[in-house]
Design a protein around this motif. Structure first.
Motif, PDB file in Angstrom:
ATOM      1  N   ALA A  66      -4.714   4.387  -4.370  1.00  0.00           N
ATOM      2  CA  ALA A  66      -5.080   3.895  -3.037  1.00  0.00           C
ATOM      3  C   ALA A  66      -6.210   2.874  -3.113  1.00  0.00           C
ATOM      4  N   SER A  67      -7.016   2.958  -4.186  1.00  0.00           N
ATOM      5  CA  SER A  67      -8.153   2.047  -4.347  1.00  0.00           C
ATOM      6  C   SER A  67      -7.801   0.807  -5.171  1.00  0.00           C
ATOM      7  N   TYR A  68      -6.533   0.595  -5.487  1.00  0.00           N
ATOM      8  CA  TYR A  68      -6.123  -0.527  -6.330  1.00  0.00           C
ATOM      9  C   TYR A  68      -6.657  -1.835  -5.743  1.00  0.00           C
ATOM     10  N   CYS A  69      -7.361  -2.599  -6.556  1.00  0.00           N
ATOM     11  CA  CYS A  69      -8.107  -3.743  -6.049  1.00  0.00           C
ATOM     12  C   CYS A  69      -7.235  -4.833  -5.440  1.00  0.00           C
ATOM     13  N   SER A  70      -5.993  -4.972  -5.898  1.00  0.00           N
ATOM     14  CA  SER A  70      -5.134  -6.027  -5.357  1.00  0.00           C
ATOM     15  C   SER A  70      -4.841  -5.843  -3.875  1.00  0.00           C
ATOM     16  N   PHE A  71      -4.884  -4.599  -3.391  1.00  0.00           N
ATOM     17  CA  PHE A  71      -4.639  -4.387  -1.960  1.00  0.00           C
ATOM     18  C   PHE A  71      -5.638  -5.184  -1.121  1.00  0.00           C
ATOM     19  N   ASP A  72      -6.934  -4.980  -1.391  1.00  0.00           N
ATOM     20  CA  ASP A  72      -7.973  -5.678  -0.621  1.00  0.00           C
ATOM     21  C   ASP A  72      -7.938  -7.183  -0.891  1.00  0.00           C
ATOM     22  N   GLU A  73      -7.628  -7.572  -2.128  1.00  0.00           N
ATOM     23  CA  GLU A  73      -7.556  -8.999  -2.457  1.00  0.00           C
ATOM     24  C   GLU A  73      -6.434  -9.671  -1.678  1.00  0.00           C
ATOM     25  N   HIS A  74      -5.282  -9.023  -1.604  1.00  0.00           N
ATOM     26  CA  HIS A  74      -4.162  -9.567  -0.841  1.00  0.00           C
ATOM     27  C   HIS A  74      -4.535  -9.713   0.631  1.00  0.00           C
ATOM     28  N   GLN A  89       2.276  -4.752 -20.724  1.00  0.00           N
ATOM     29  CA  GLN A  89       1.183  -4.014 -20.098  1.00  0.00           C
ATOM     30  C   GLN A  89       1.564  -2.549 -19.931  1.00  0.00           C
ATOM     31  N   SER A  90       0.746  -1.655 -20.439  1.00  0.00           N
ATOM     32  CA  SER A  90       1.013  -0.226 -20.290  1.00  0.00           C
ATOM     33  C   SER A  90       0.455   0.262 -18.955  1.00  0.00           C
ATOM     34  N   ARG A  91       1.122   1.252 -18.372  1.00  0.00           N
ATOM     35  CA  ARG A  91       0.695   1.840 -17.104  1.00  0.00           C
ATOM     36  C   ARG A  91       0.285   3.278 -17.344  1.00  0.00           C
ATOM     37  N   GLU A  92      -0.898   3.642 -16.874  1.00  0.00           N
ATOM     38  CA  GLU A  92      -1.373   5.012 -17.056  1.00  0.00           C
ATOM     39  C   GLU A  92      -1.004   5.900 -15.876  1.00  0.00           C
ATOM     40  N   THR A  93      -0.521   5.288 -14.787  1.00  0.00           N
ATOM     41  CA  THR A  93      -0.122   6.046 -13.608  1.00  0.00           C
ATOM     42  C   THR A  93       1.283   5.619 -13.208  1.00  0.00           C
ATOM     43  N   THR A  94       1.932   6.424 -12.373  1.00  0.00           N
ATOM     44  CA  THR A  94       3.281   6.095 -11.933  1.00  0.00           C
ATOM     45  C   THR A  94       3.281   5.005 -10.876  1.00  0.00           C
ATOM     46  N   GLY A  95       2.156   4.799 -10.228  1.00  0.00           N
ATOM     47  CA  GLY A  95       2.049   3.779  -9.188  1.00  0.00           C
ATOM     48  C   GLY A  95       0.596   3.429  -8.939  1.00  0.00           C
ATOM     49  N   PRO A  96       0.333   2.391  -8.113  1.00  0.00           N
ATOM     50  CA  PRO A  96      -1.049   1.988  -7.848  1.00  0.00           C
ATOM     51  C   PRO A  96      -1.798   3.040  -7.029  1.00  0.00           C
ATOM     52  N   ARG A 113       0.824  -1.218   0.000  1.00  0.00           N
ATOM     53  CA  ARG A 113       0.000   0.000   0.000  1.00  0.00           C
ATOM     54  C   ARG A 113       0.855   1.264   0.000  1.00  0.00           C
ATOM     55  N   ALA A 114       2.046   1.173   0.588  1.00  0.00           N
ATOM     56  CA  ALA A 114       2.917   2.357   0.681  1.00  0.00           C
ATOM     57  C   ALA A 114       3.859   2.501  -0.506  1.00  0.00           C
ATOM     58  N   ALA A 115       3.827   1.558  -1.443  1.00  0.00           N
ATOM     59  CA  ALA A 115       4.773   1.579  -2.567  1.00  0.00           C
ATOM     60  C   ALA A 115       4.632   2.876  -3.373  1.00  0.00           C
ATOM     61  N   PRO A 116       5.749   3.571  -3.639  1.00  0.00           N
ATOM     62  CA  PRO A 116       5.670   4.853  -4.338  1.00  0.00           C
ATOM     63  C   PRO A 116       5.543   4.741  -5.854  1.00  0.00           C
ATOM     64  N   ASP A 117       5.799   3.543  -6.412  1.00  0.00           N
ATOM     65  CA  ASP A 117       5.726   3.382  -7.858  1.00  0.00           C
ATOM     66  C   ASP A 117       5.450   1.920  -8.168  1.00  0.00           C
ATOM     67  N   TRP A 118       5.208   1.630  -9.455  1.00  0.00           N
ATOM     68  CA  TRP A 118       4.846   0.272  -9.852  1.00  0.00           C
ATOM     69  C   TRP A 118       5.959  -0.723  -9.599  1.00  0.00           C
ATOM     70  N   ARG A 119       7.200  -0.343  -9.844  1.00  0.00           N
ATOM     71  CA  ARG A 119       8.304  -1.282  -9.640  1.00  0.00           C
ATOM     72  C   ARG A 119       8.387  -1.701  -8.176  1.00  0.00           C
ATOM     73  N   SER A 120       8.252  -0.729  -7.270  1.00  0.00           N
ATOM     74  CA  SER A 120       8.299  -1.048  -5.837  1.00  0.00           C
ATOM     75  C   SER A 120       7.093  -1.904  -5.435  1.00  0.00           C
ATOM     76  N   TYR A 121       5.924  -1.577  -5.983  1.00  0.00           N
ATOM     77  CA  TYR A 121       4.746  -2.385  -5.678  1.00  0.00           C
ATOM     78  C   TYR A 121       4.945  -3.824  -6.150  1.00  0.00           C
ATOM     79  N   GLU A 122       5.439  -3.986  -7.354  1.00  0.00           N
ATOM     80  CA  GLU A 122       5.611  -5.335  -7.905  1.00  0.00           C
ATOM     81  C   GLU A 122       6.628  -6.138  -7.107  1.00  0.00           C
ATOM     82  N   ALA A 123       7.650  -5.464  -6.578  1.00  0.00           N
ATOM     83  CA  ALA A 123       8.620  -6.165  -5.728  1.00  0.00           C
ATOM     84  C   ALA A 123       7.948  -6.669  -4.454  1.00  0.00           C
TER      85      ALA A 123
END
Length: 225
Positions: A181-189, A172-179, A126-136
């Motif tokens: 706050a409402s990104y669905c994977s957070f609640d799924e995880h 996969q193209s990204r339209e934002t720099t990071g996820p 949830r605190a990841a600042p960008d997609w790469r950090s989130y994916e890690a």
């Protein structure tokens, strides 16, 4: 180097990796070049790299260098070979065949330490600042769930699949720099982890399957089949 300066340098290196567009398993410049670029000593650089490695953002091999992403369980030639064999559709199908069962077993065999690690990883997602950090962190969470099965053979099979997944070209193209706050994977995880911690094996398996189906439905429509 104090802890605050070490964290600042680690963050600057992370931003450098993002800005330069390094790909998964791509080698970074040698330590002497990185140290010169950031105007720090080799010792200071290594402390910052230790932080990034602990978070799964890089891995290091003595004599070969520093690479982007988590350490593979296979050598890089095997990773490249398996990545060429597998399409994104096949990778997700394999995940659906394996990971729900891992979540079920984790509910039976997970320890308190595993549960704490899962919660910590969810917070970092949830605190990841960008997609790469989130994916890690996403990668770390699924690895923690696999390890919570306490079954070394299954962990090895998961890690092999995971390396192939992260080496596959998704396009996969990204339209934002990071996820968001409402990104669905957070609640799924969090639903998966809550079920595992509650020792509800049926629910853990179902939540993992629903999560992977959600990932499939988000990702595959953007890909050329």
């Amino acid at each position: 180097m104090n802890q605050k300066l070490n964290a600042t340098l680690a963050e600057n290196i992370r931003l450098y990796i993002v800005s330069k567009g390094f790909q998964h398993n791509e080698r970074l410049p040698p330590e002497r070049e990185l140290a010169a670029h950031f105007k720090v000593s080799r010792g200071e650089l290594r402390k910052a790299l230790n932080c990034l490695e602990a978070d799964g953002l890089i891995w290091r091999h003595v004599g070969r260098g520093t690479f982007v992403g988590a350490r593979p369980v296979l050598n890089l030639n095997d990773v490249a070979y398996l990545g060429e064999l597998a399409s994104p559709i096949q990778v997700i199908a394999a995940r659906l065949a394996i990971e729900p069962s891992l979540a079920r077993l984790a509910a039976h065999s997970g320890t308190r330490a595993d549960f704490i690690a899962m919660r910590t990883c969810n917070e970092r997602c949830r605190a990841a600042p960008d997609w790469r950090s989130y994916e890690a962190q996403d990668n770390n969470l699924h690895a923690i769930i696999a390890k919570a099965t306490q079954n070394k053979l299954l962990v090895y099979l998961f890690e092999t699949l995971n390396v192939v997944r992260r080496s596959t070209v998704w396009g996969q193209s990204r339209e934002t720099t990071g996820p968001a706050a409402s990104y669905c994977s957070f609640d799924e995880h969090e639903a998966i982890c809550a079920a595992i911690e509650a020792r509800d094996a049926d629910l853990a398996e179902a939540c993992m399957r629903e999560h992977l189906i959600s990932v499939r439905d988000r990702v595959l429509p953007t890909l050329s089949r």
